[in-house]
Scaffold this motif. Structure first.
Motif, PDB file in Angstrom:
ATOM      1  N   PHE A  19      19.642  42.473  26.582  1.00 55.31           N
ATOM      2  CA  PHE A  19      20.877  43.070  27.086  1.00 55.31           C
ATOM      3  C   PHE A  19      20.904  44.566  26.777  1.00 55.31           C
ATOM      4  O   PHE A  19      21.310  45.373  27.597  1.00 55.31           O
ATOM      5  N   MET A  20      20.487  44.909  25.563  1.00 56.87           N
ATOM      6  CA  MET A  20      20.444  46.316  25.184  1.00 56.87           C
ATOM      7  C   MET A  20      19.367  46.572  24.143  1.00 56.87           C
ATOM      8  O   MET A  20      18.793  45.612  23.599  1.00 56.87           O
ATOM      9  N   LEU A  21      19.128  47.841  23.882  1.00 58.56           N
ATOM     10  CA  LEU A  21      18.033  48.219  22.991  1.00 58.56           C
ATOM     11  C   LEU A  21      18.541  48.932  21.741  1.00 58.56           C
ATOM     12  O   LEU A  21      19.523  49.666  21.804  1.00 58.56           O
ATOM     13  N   ASN A  22      17.859  48.697  20.640  1.00 57.86           N
ATOM     14  CA  ASN A  22      18.179  49.372  19.392  1.00 57.86           C
ATOM     15  C   ASN A  22      16.838  49.672  18.710  1.00 57.86           C
ATOM     16  O   ASN A  22      16.228  48.779  18.138  1.00 57.86           O
ATOM     17  N   GLY A  23      16.387  50.928  18.802  1.00 55.58           N
ATOM     18  CA  GLY A  23      15.081  51.193  18.202  1.00 55.58           C
ATOM     19  C   GLY A  23      14.668  52.638  18.240  1.00 55.58           C
ATOM     20  O   GLY A  23      15.345  53.489  18.798  1.00 55.58           O
ATOM     21  N   GLY A  24      13.533  52.885  17.597  1.00 59.12           N
ATOM     22  CA  GLY A  24      12.940  54.213  17.605  1.00 59.12           C
ATOM     23  C   GLY A  24      13.207  54.982  16.332  1.00 59.12           C
ATOM     24  O   GLY A  24      14.362  55.183  15.946  1.00 59.12           O
ATOM     25  N   SER A  25      12.137  55.371  15.662  1.00 56.43           N
ATOM     26  CA  SER A  25      12.253  56.158  14.435  1.00 56.43           C
ATOM     27  C   SER A  25      11.614  57.526  14.586  1.00 56.43           C
ATOM     28  O   SER A  25      11.730  58.345  13.689  1.00 56.43           O
ATOM     29  N   CYS A  26      10.920  57.752  15.697  1.00 54.88           N
ATOM     30  CA  CYS A  26      10.195  59.006  15.865  1.00 54.88           C
ATOM     31  C   CYS A  26      10.706  59.722  17.118  1.00 54.88           C
ATOM     32  O   CYS A  26      10.594  59.183  18.228  1.00 54.88           O
ATOM     33  N   SER A  27      11.224  60.908  16.914  1.00 54.49           N
ATOM     34  CA  SER A  27      11.905  61.627  18.000  1.00 54.49           C
ATOM     35  C   SER A  27      10.999  61.888  19.200  1.00 54.49           C
ATOM     36  O   SER A  27      11.415  61.717  20.340  1.00 54.49           O
ATOM     37  N   ALA A  28       9.765  62.327  18.924  1.00 54.86           N
ATOM     38  CA  ALA A  28       8.876  62.679  20.034  1.00 54.86           C
ATOM     39  C   ALA A  28       8.593  61.466  20.903  1.00 54.86           C
ATOM     40  O   ALA A  28       8.551  61.561  22.133  1.00 54.86           O
ATOM     41  N   ALA A  29       8.421  60.305  20.267  1.00 59.44           N
ATOM     42  CA  ALA A  29       8.057  59.104  21.025  1.00 59.44           C
ATOM     43  C   ALA A  29       9.234  58.569  21.848  1.00 59.44           C
ATOM     44  O   ALA A  29       9.046  58.118  22.983  1.00 59.44           O
ATOM     45  N   SER A  57      16.139  61.255  15.425  1.00 65.10           N
ATOM     46  CA  SER A  57      17.161  62.215  15.868  1.00 65.10           C
ATOM     47  C   SER A  57      17.188  62.201  17.387  1.00 65.10           C
ATOM     48  O   SER A  57      18.244  62.093  17.994  1.00 65.10           O
ATOM     49  N   GLY A  58      16.003  62.334  17.950  1.00 67.51           N
ATOM     50  CA  GLY A  58      15.852  62.148  19.397  1.00 67.51           C
ATOM     51  C   GLY A  58      16.675  63.071  20.263  1.00 67.51           C
ATOM     52  O   GLY A  58      17.069  62.688  21.365  1.00 67.51           O
ATOM     53  N   ASP A  59      16.931  64.293  19.798  1.00 70.59           N
ATOM     54  CA  ASP A  59      17.773  65.207  20.586  1.00 70.59           C
ATOM     55  C   ASP A  59      17.230  65.408  22.005  1.00 70.59           C
ATOM     56  O   ASP A  59      18.010  65.578  22.936  1.00 70.59           O
ATOM     57  N   GLY A  60      15.916  65.391  22.132  1.00 74.83           N
ATOM     58  CA  GLY A  60      15.301  65.580  23.452  1.00 74.83           C
ATOM     59  C   GLY A  60      15.703  64.495  24.431  1.00 74.83           C
ATOM     60  O   GLY A  60      15.713  64.708  25.643  1.00 74.83           O
ATOM     61  N   ALA A  61      16.022  63.312  23.927  1.00 81.89           N
ATOM     62  CA  ALA A  61      16.465  62.216  24.804  1.00 81.89           C
ATOM     63  C   ALA A  61      17.989  62.180  24.915  1.00 81.89           C
ATOM     64  O   ALA A  61      18.527  61.571  25.833  1.00 81.89           O
ATOM     65  N   LEU A  62      18.674  62.826  23.968  1.00 76.97           N
ATOM     66  CA  LEU A  62      20.142  62.756  23.941  1.00 76.97           C
ATOM     67  C   LEU A  62      20.802  63.849  24.776  1.00 76.97           C
ATOM     68  O   LEU A  62      21.909  63.666  25.279  1.00 76.97           O
ATOM     69  N   PHE A  63      20.121  64.976  24.875  1.00 76.79           N
ATOM     70  CA  PHE A  63      20.709  66.124  25.574  1.00 76.79           C
ATOM     71  C   PHE A  63      19.746  66.664  26.619  1.00 76.79           C
ATOM     72  O   PHE A  63      18.567  66.810  26.315  1.00 76.79           O
ATOM     73  N   PRO A  64      20.214  66.968  27.832  1.00 74.58           N
ATOM     74  CA  PRO A  64      21.560  66.768  28.350  1.00 74.58           C
ATOM     75  C   PRO A  64      21.955  65.295  28.286  1.00 74.58           C
ATOM     76  O   PRO A  64      21.089  64.414  28.473  1.00 74.58           O
ATOM     77  N   PRO A  65      23.232  65.020  28.043  1.00 77.30           N
ATOM     78  CA  PRO A  65      23.642  63.635  27.844  1.00 77.30           C
ATOM     79  C   PRO A  65      23.465  62.773  29.101  1.00 77.30           C
ATOM     80  O   PRO A  65      23.618  63.260  30.211  1.00 77.30           O
ATOM     81  N   THR A  66      23.118  61.523  28.866  1.00 77.55           N
ATOM     82  CA  THR A  66      23.080  60.544  29.961  1.00 77.55           C
ATOM     83  C   THR A  66      24.106  59.468  29.610  1.00 77.55           C
ATOM     84  O   THR A  66      24.642  59.462  28.506  1.00 77.55           O
ATOM     85  N   ASP A  67      24.329  58.561  30.517  1.00 77.08           N
ATOM     86  CA  ASP A  67      25.303  57.489  30.255  1.00 77.08           C
ATOM     87  C   ASP A  67      24.727  56.401  29.351  1.00 77.08           C
ATOM     88  O   ASP A  67      25.456  55.526  28.913  1.00 77.08           O
ATOM     89  N   TYR A  68      23.420  56.427  29.098  1.00 76.47           N
ATOM     90  CA  TYR A  68      22.782  55.238  28.525  1.00 76.47           C
ATOM     91  C   TYR A  68      22.188  55.409  27.133  1.00 76.47           C
ATOM     92  O   TYR A  68      21.909  54.412  26.476  1.00 76.47           O
ATOM     93  N   PHE A  77      21.807  58.938  14.577  1.00 76.81           N
ATOM     94  CA  PHE A  77      22.644  58.331  13.530  1.00 76.81           C
ATOM     95  C   PHE A  77      22.283  58.932  12.172  1.00 76.81           C
ATOM     96  O   PHE A  77      23.096  58.946  11.265  1.00 76.81           O
ATOM     97  N   SER A  78      21.017  59.374  12.046  1.00 79.71           N
ATOM     98  CA  SER A  78      20.644  60.066  10.804  1.00 79.71           C
ATOM     99  C   SER A  78      21.292  61.446  10.840  1.00 79.71           C
ATOM    100  O   SER A  78      22.198  61.723  10.079  1.00 79.71           O
ATOM    101  N   ILE A  79      20.851  62.289  11.744  1.00 83.09           N
ATOM    102  CA  ILE A  79      21.540  63.557  12.031  1.00 83.09           C
ATOM    103  C   ILE A  79      20.847  64.220  13.211  1.00 83.09           C
ATOM    104  O   ILE A  79      19.645  64.054  13.406  1.00 83.09           O
ATOM    105  N   SER A  80      21.631  64.952  13.987  1.00 83.46           N
ATOM    106  CA  SER A  80      21.045  65.715  15.088  1.00 83.46           C
ATOM    107  C   SER A  80      20.371  66.963  14.509  1.00 83.46           C
ATOM    108  O   SER A  80      20.899  67.583  13.584  1.00 83.46           O
TER     109      SER A  80
END
Lengths: 327, 402
Positions: free
Chosen positions: B103-113, B134-145, B150-153
């Motif tokens: 139904f949904m995903l919860n994962g990823g510890s490495c920002s680049a990946a 942190s995954g800022d590259g996937a978070l911004f620009p923001p998407t709906d999904y 959660f650690s820190i941007s």
């Protein structure tokens, strides 16, 4: 005991047996029909394996055919990925041309490295190409204005006329086609005068020179062709993957490709193809056993080196012959 | 009357059928369970970033199941190894979505990946909450999904440090050392607003993460006579700079970012205790790892994984980071109601605002905000004792479309 350079150099042609042809036909049918009965995940893995097949073919040209040691394959692959993606994005080049551009850029860099490699042999050549690979990874990670640096580069979806590739299943026929094309190209090279020159140089440079082969040119061309094929594999990657990060283009990737080629069978096109598929599948299957995968992976490698040092396909062929002859 | 009854009956049946059809359209949701996909590095050299983070998330879901689940449904999780590698992470995500039908995903510890999976997740409209990337590259620009940090941007790391330097140490001129790469640019960008609001002058020096000699950049910064030095770098430049400061007799406060070391013991080994006389380190959790405020999490881990907990290197440093994203996912499912759809969960996530009791500040998303945490605490460390200081310092950075 060992064959002469000439004999070895001309040993590229082999006649396939009936069962082998049937097996190949079945594999081809399976490959074509794959998207009809499986998920996008399986197709993604298949796409990735086909890219690795082409990468292995590239390495096969320089190591297997020409006997030069190269540890820079991930760098040529990376050049192909970035060059084709940037050509596609910057000048909206139709994707097949962007792929050719990626192969061309990688090939030119390969020629340059090949020219430098003329002065080196064995471990020295390995170290020099390793250094080049590391340097290229640094360039990918730090040339911000071109590669987007450590952010990684978003690859625009490939377009074939009106068709925009947005899924693995859409990309698969193209990836399969380009992989088959590159297998054909590699076979053609292997059976050509150039391929025979490659093998002659591999077996004995002195003997090759005595036969009128320009050894220096042959060695440089082998590097260039190998790099171009790796660059083309980079372009294929951009058909189904929308992001590349410099972390993916390090020494680990080179070692993975080298392992595939060695396990499949050094010096054999079938070995390069089989090694990529078998070892790629093993790697994916082992993802399901994270606690043990390093041990299993290492164990498999040791077993291969101990019992099948000439490669998987030679090993299988030998066993089949033994069974046939009732030994 | 009779006609009305028939109409009502037909309406009810139609409604039920539509409800069933809607339910059937939601992958991974049955009457009894909601299937989610967890992934992280469970093997290889980056295992330390995610192995116990995944374990923490799993133990939280197990606890929720033990307490009765969410609206009567248990959380069923499928775990995949992503090896912190882009190709493997994408394979894991595709397997979870297309083969496991989560139904949904919860994962990823490495920002680049994690960035490698962005397009696929958006195209397939799957709700995705990162673990500790942190995954800022996937978070911004923001998407709906996609929701994370959660650690820190990365954008918030430097800003929170500037807030601390200004408010707790009264600094007016701050030497700010970041990397000369995208991460360095991001955290500097995030720091500017905090510097402006607090009237702090930033003297910036950007160094390469692989730098070997920090003498020149350090002398340049010292010439500006800063009230404090902020090291927003990785471990290697940080250790070199701290050591150089001690060698040159610099005795003003040095504040190290959360990215600056994975092990304070190792830092002491590298720089010596004398270099840490006026030293502060940033922490994204509510307390130092293993501290009293985090004891319930560590106790929970010991109960869930007694064999692992008995090993000397477990729980790994980042273990508690797995709890807040799992809390966020559970909260979103609860808020989505008894008939969860991906759209309802995504809507719930966009307005989420809660205190995890694990991270330093509140975890907040918003219409444009996809990075949950922007807050940190600071710890005074002298090479032996860690003394958390009062106050939570929150970066003022918010995403603005360019």
């Amino acid at each position: 005991m060992s064959s002469s350079p000439l004999a070895s150099a001309t040993s590229g042609k082999r006649v396939l047996s009936g069962p082998a042809i049937a097996g190949l036909a079945l594999a081809a049918l399976l490959a074509v029909a794959l998207p009809a009965f499986t998920t996008g995940y399986v197709i993604y893995i298949a796409n990735l394996l086909l890219v690795f097949v082409v990468l292995c073919l590239g390495l096969h040209v320089v190591i297997g055919e020409n006997g030069q040691f190269s540890m820079a394959h991930a760098a040529f692959y990376g050049i192909g990925i970035y060059a084709s993606a940037l050509a596609n994005r910057a000048v909206d080049l139709p994707y097949p041309f962007a792929m050719l551009f990626g192969a061309l850029v990688a090939g030119i860099v390969g020629l340059f490295i090949g020219a430098l490699a003329l002065r080196m042999r064995d471990i020295y050549l390995a170290l020099a190409t390793f250094a080049f690979g590391e340097a290229m990874q640094w360039v990918f990670a730090n040339w911000d204005s071109v590669t987007n640096g450590p952010n990684g580069l978003r690859i625009s979806p490939a377009r074939f006329g009106p068709l925009e590739i947005l899924s693995d299943k859409q990309a698969y026929p193209f990836v399969l086609f380009f992989c088959l094309l590159m297998i054909g190209v590699t076979v053609a090279i292997s059976r050509s005068r150039l391929g025979r020159s490659f093998r002659a140089v591999r077996e004995s440079e002195v003997a090759a020179m005595a036969m009128g082969i320009d050894v220096r040119r042959t060695r440089v061309v082998a590097f260039g062709l190998s790099a171009a094929i790796a660059g083309f594999a980079g372009g294929m990657f951009g058909l189904f993957q929308t992001f590349i990060h410099p972390d993916s283009l390090g020494f680990q990737t080179t070692i993975l490709v080298l392992t595939m080629v060695v396990v499949g069978g050094l010096g054999s096109i079938a070995g390069a193809i089989g090694g990529a598929i078998v070892f790629g599948l093993i790697s994916e299957v082992l993802r399901q056993a994270p606690q043990y995968q390093e041990i299993i992976y290492g164990g498999i490698l040791i077993l291969f080196m101990m019992y099948a040092p000439r490669g998987l396909f030679v090993f299988i062929g030998d066993r089949i012959r033994e069974v046939r002859h009732g030994r | 009357m009779k006609t009305n009854g028939i109409v009502r009956g037909l309406t009810l049946a139609g409604g039920l059928l539509m409800g069933l059809a809607a339910g059937a359209q939601e992958p991974g949701v049955t009457d009894k369970a909601i299937k989610i996909g967890i992934f992280g590095p469970l093997s290889g050299q980056n295992m330390a970033y995610g192995f116990d983070v995944v374990n923490a998330a799993k133990m939280y879901y197990d606890k929720i199941n033990k307490d009765g689940g969410i609206h009567g449904r248990k959380i069923e999780y499928v775990v995949e190894d992503d090896r912190c590698n882009a190709n493997d992470l994408v394979a894991a995500v595709k397997k979870l979505v297309e083969q496991e039908n989560v139904f949904m995903l919860n994962g990823g510890s490495c920002s680049a990946a994690v960035v490698a999976a962005k397009d696929y997740i958006v195209r397939n409209k799957v709700p995705y909450l990162m673990l500790n990337a942190s995954g800022d590259g996937a978070l911004f620009p923001p998407t709906d999904y996609i929701f994370g940090a959660f650690s820190i941007s990365q954008y918030a790391v430097g800003g929170a440090m500037v807030e601390f330097a200004a408010k707790s140490l009264g600094a007016k001129t701050v030497a700010y050392i970041n990397h000369d790469d995208a991460y360095g640019a991001w955290n500097l960008e995030g720091s500017k607003k905090d510097a402006e609001v607090n009237g702090v002058k930033l003297v910036v020096e950007s160094v390469n993460p692989t730098i070997n000699d920090v003498t020149a950049p350090f002398l340049k910064l010292r010439a500006a006579n800063p009230d404090a030095i902020l090291l927003v770098t990785y471990a290697r430049p940080a250790a070199l700079l701290i050591k150089k400061a001690a060698e040159l007799g610099f005795n003003k406060p040095i504040i190290l970012s959360v990215t600056g070391t994975a092990s304070l013991n190792q830092l002491v080994g590298n720089v010596g205790k004398d270099a840490l006389k006026n030293f502060y380190t940033q922490e994204v959790m509510i307390d130092s790892p293993g501290g009293d405020k985090l004891k319930p999490i560590y106790d929970m881990y010991k109960a869930a994984y007694p064999d692992l907990a008995a090993k000397p290197d477990h729980p790994q440093t980042y273990m508690p980071y797995g709890i807040p994203p799992a809390m966020s996912l559970v909260k979103a499912l609860q808020d989505a109601g008894p008939n969860p759809t991906r759209e309802k969960v995504l809507a719930a996530l966009k307005t989420q605002d809660f205190d995890s009791g694990v991270m330093a500040g509140r975890l907040q998303f918003g219409p444009q905000q996809r990075a949950a945490n922007r807050s940190t605490i600071f710890i005074k460390y002298d090479g032996t004792t860690m003394a958390p200081l009062p106050g939570v310092f929150t970066s003022r950075w918010t995403y603005e479309a360019k």
